[in-house]
Design a protein around this motif. Structure first.
Motif, short mmCIF file in Angstrom:
data_model
loop_
_atom_site.label_atom_id
_atom_site.label_comp_id
_atom_site.label_asym_id
_atom_site.label_seq_id
_atom_site.Cartn_x
_atom_site.Cartn_y
_atom_site.Cartn_z
N GLU A 157 127.52 -16.50 -27.83
CA GLU A 157 128.80 -16.26 -28.47
C GLU A 157 128.62 -15.87 -29.94
N GLY A 158 127.69 -16.56 -30.62
CA GLY A 158 127.43 -16.22 -32.01
C GLY A 158 126.90 -14.81 -32.17
N ALA A 159 125.99 -14.41 -31.26
CA ALA A 159 125.46 -13.04 -31.32
C ALA A 159 126.57 -12.03 -31.07
N GLY A 160 127.47 -12.32 -30.12
CA GLY A 160 128.59 -11.42 -29.86
C GLY A 160 129.52 -11.30 -31.05
N GLU A 161 129.82 -12.42 -31.70
CA GLU A 161 130.70 -12.38 -32.87
C GLU A 161 130.05 -11.61 -34.01
N LEU A 162 128.74 -11.82 -34.20
CA LEU A 162 128.06 -11.09 -35.25
C LEU A 162 128.05 -9.59 -34.95
N GLY A 163 127.89 -9.24 -33.66
CA GLY A 163 127.92 -7.83 -33.29
C GLY A 163 129.28 -7.21 -33.49
N GLN A 164 130.35 -8.01 -33.42
CA GLN A 164 131.72 -7.51 -33.63
C GLN A 164 132.09 -7.43 -35.11
N GLY A 165 131.16 -7.80 -35.97
CA GLY A 165 131.43 -7.71 -37.40
C GLY A 165 131.89 -9.01 -38.03
N LYS A 166 131.91 -10.11 -37.28
CA LYS A 166 132.26 -11.41 -37.85
C LYS A 166 131.02 -12.00 -38.51
N LEU A 167 130.85 -11.67 -39.78
CA LEU A 167 129.61 -12.03 -40.47
C LEU A 167 129.50 -13.52 -40.74
N GLY A 168 130.58 -14.27 -40.59
CA GLY A 168 130.51 -15.70 -40.80
C GLY A 168 130.09 -16.48 -39.57
N ALA A 169 129.74 -15.81 -38.49
CA ALA A 169 129.35 -16.49 -37.25
C ALA A 169 128.03 -17.20 -37.44
N ARG A 170 128.01 -18.49 -37.09
CA ARG A 170 126.79 -19.29 -37.14
C ARG A 170 126.71 -20.15 -35.89
N VAL A 171 125.51 -20.64 -35.58
CA VAL A 171 125.28 -21.40 -34.36
C VAL A 171 124.82 -22.81 -34.73
N PRO A 172 125.41 -23.87 -34.12
CA PRO A 172 124.93 -25.24 -34.39
C PRO A 172 123.47 -25.38 -33.95
N GLU A 173 122.70 -26.02 -34.78
CA GLU A 173 121.26 -26.19 -34.50
C GLU A 173 121.07 -27.49 -33.72
N GLU A 174 121.32 -27.43 -32.42
CA GLU A 174 121.21 -28.60 -31.55
C GLU A 174 120.72 -28.17 -30.19
N GLY A 175 120.43 -29.18 -29.34
CA GLY A 175 119.91 -28.90 -28.01
C GLY A 175 118.40 -29.08 -27.94
N PRO A 176 117.75 -28.58 -26.90
CA PRO A 176 116.29 -28.67 -26.80
C PRO A 176 115.60 -28.00 -27.98
N LYS A 177 114.34 -28.32 -28.14
CA LYS A 177 113.59 -27.85 -29.31
C LYS A 177 113.59 -26.32 -29.39
N GLU A 178 113.33 -25.65 -28.25
CA GLU A 178 113.26 -24.19 -28.26
C GLU A 178 114.59 -23.58 -28.67
N LEU A 179 115.71 -24.13 -28.16
CA LEU A 179 117.03 -23.60 -28.51
C LEU A 179 117.39 -23.92 -29.95
N ARG A 180 116.93 -25.06 -30.46
CA ARG A 180 117.15 -25.36 -31.88
C ARG A 180 116.45 -24.35 -32.76
N LEU A 181 115.20 -24.03 -32.39
CA LEU A 181 114.46 -23.03 -33.16
C LEU A 181 115.14 -21.67 -33.09
#
Length: 464
Positions: free
Chosen positions: A183-207
């Motif tokens: 979802e964050g990648a989609g929002e960033l692609g639509q020009g929503k420059l404030g899109a950020r992703v919570p850094e949670e979940g398994p280690k690989e997804l956090r990274l």
């Protein structure tokens, strides 16, 4: 990913349950069979002491009755020492099976209708071998097996459902951060420059979330730097524009002077627009809504009125076709005007004075085509001409004009092609996909192969 984990858990748990439940079910069935024949052996053993003492029929019938198996037990005593053969109870086993047990002297089981029989040999006081036959019905052999199997099946199903539920919960824990990343990648692609992703979940997804947020910050910074650079470069044009505007005041009156002043004013407006756009906090990435766009025919007439004065000064013959009726396209008026100016400017810049040119507008069923053709020397390498920034700069070309045209066409789902015109020079074919029309198929390819001279008579117009 979530359903993949559920499927893997379902497959593994099912294999484990089958690996344990099937052998255990077979063991339960064998245990029930052993239990039934053990009971039959105990019943036969209860009659054996009486047979070793007496062969009297009445006494043996009382012993068999006391054993509680008078309906399922039979005693077979052979003849010997002047005594006749004695048969007690109902015989179910075949005679050859009884004779074989008597001859071999060891117990045996044989199948009979409705179940099985246990044939137990017993030595008599006379030395002969009697055979005690105990009937074991099939219901006794399978007693409790069905219930045990049902319990095993219920336990197996419960284990499978439990593993699926656990895998689903684990999958949700893994999939939710991945969905936020998408979802964050989609929002960033639509020009929503404030899109950020919570850094949670398994280690690989956090990274991955950390990397995405860092990338988004860099994108915002780069865009800000580019906007500032564009604004600064555009602002530098104000000084020479001011000089030009002051000089136009001394040109006096006349068509050429008015045209020059109009061009300077338009150039000032374009520079102001560039500066305002560059200073905006967000890029304009939203698609045009319903009703947005312009009349391509009107824009063509307007820009040709502008370029016609210069064409007359240079002795160029020009022609406009197909611009007598409205043609709606999902393109902003300023963008289409910029694209036409880029194409017509190339004609004036790269062809000798006196070279004829034409602009044709074709409104087809699935596309709008704008053709700009000339009678010049042509373009030797169309692919290089379409490449962004391929101009050498020595001839006043930056290589951005055709790129502007290409991006405008691609924003509607169309494209741009360069070929040879019927005038003998270059033909630039701008294909625009109108809003609300189906994507072009075979008809699109056919229209792209047409030449300006083959347009219908309705597209013919005046020639100067």
């Amino acid at each position: 990913m979530r359903w993949a984990l559920v499927k893997v858990s379902l497959a593994v748990t099912t294999m484990v349950v089958l690996a344990f439940a099937v052998p255990l079910g077979l063991v339960i069935r064998e245990m029930a069979r052993d239990r039934a024949f053990s009971n039959a052996e105990r019943e036969a053993a209860a009659v054996a002491p009486a047979l070793s003492i007496t062969t009297d029929r009445d006494q043996l019938e009382r012993v068999v009755a006391s054993a509680g198996s008078d309906a399922g037990m039979a005693v077979h005593i052979p003849a010997g020492d002047g005594q006749q053969a004695l048969e007690l109870g109902r015989q179910r086993a075949a005679g050859q099976d009884i004779a074989a047990v008597r001859k071999l002297g060891r117990a045996s089981t044989t199948g009979v209708p409705g179940g099985s029989t246990l044939l137990q040999p017993v030595a008599l006081s006379t030395g002969e071998i009697a055979v005690v036959e105990v009937y074991v019905p099939e219901s006794e052999v399978t007693n409790g097996v069905g219930t045990a199997w049902a319990v095993l099946a219920a336990v197996g199903v419960a284990l499978i459902l439990g593993s699926v539920a656990v895998a689903d919960r684990l999958g949700v824990r893994m999939v939710r951060p991945a969905q936020r990343l998408v979802e964050g990648a989609g929002e960033l692609g639509q020009g929503k420059l404030g899109a950020r992703v919570p850094e949670e979940g398994p280690k690989e997804l956090r990274l991955a979330a950390v990397a995405f947020n860092s990338m988004a910050d860099q994108v915002v910074q780069l865009l800000a730097n580019e906007r500032e650079l564009a604004a600064d470069l555009s602002h530098r044009l104000r000084t020479p524009l001011t000089v030009l505007r002051l000089n136009t005041a001394s040109l006096g009156e006349g068509p050429a002077a008015d045209q020059t002043r109009t061009a300077v004013e338009q150039l000032e407006r374009e520079v102001d627009t560039i500066i305002r756009t560059a200073r905006e906090a967000k890029p304009q990435t939203a698609a045009a809504g319903p009703g947005a766009g312009c009349d391509a025919a009107e824009v063509v007439r307007e820009r040709m009125a502008f370029w016609s004065a210069l064409a007359e000064d240079e002795g160029r013959k020009w022609r406009v076709a197909g611009a007598d009726r409205p043609v709606r396209i999902p393109v902003a008026r300023a963008d289409l005007a910029a694209a036409l100016d880029a194409l017509l400017g190339n004609v004036f810049r790269h062809t000798p004075e006196g070279t004829a040119f034409a602009v044709d507008v074709h409104n087809g069923e699935d596309a709008v085509i704008v053709l700009v053709s000339d009678a010049g020397p042509g373009i030797p390498d169309p692919e290089a001409a379409m490449a962004r920034g391929s101009g050498s700069g020595s001839d006043g070309s930056t290589g951005l004009g055709l790129d502007i045209v290409r991006r405008l066409a691609e924003s509607t789902g169309g494209d741009v092609r360069i070929g040879s015109s019927v005038l003998g020079g270059t033909e630039v074919r701008l294909w625009i996909q109108p809003a609300g029309r189906a994507p072009a198929g075979k008809g699109h390819r056919q229209m792209r192969r047409r030449r300006p001279g083959r347009l219908t008579a309705a597209h013919r117009s005046r020639t100067r």
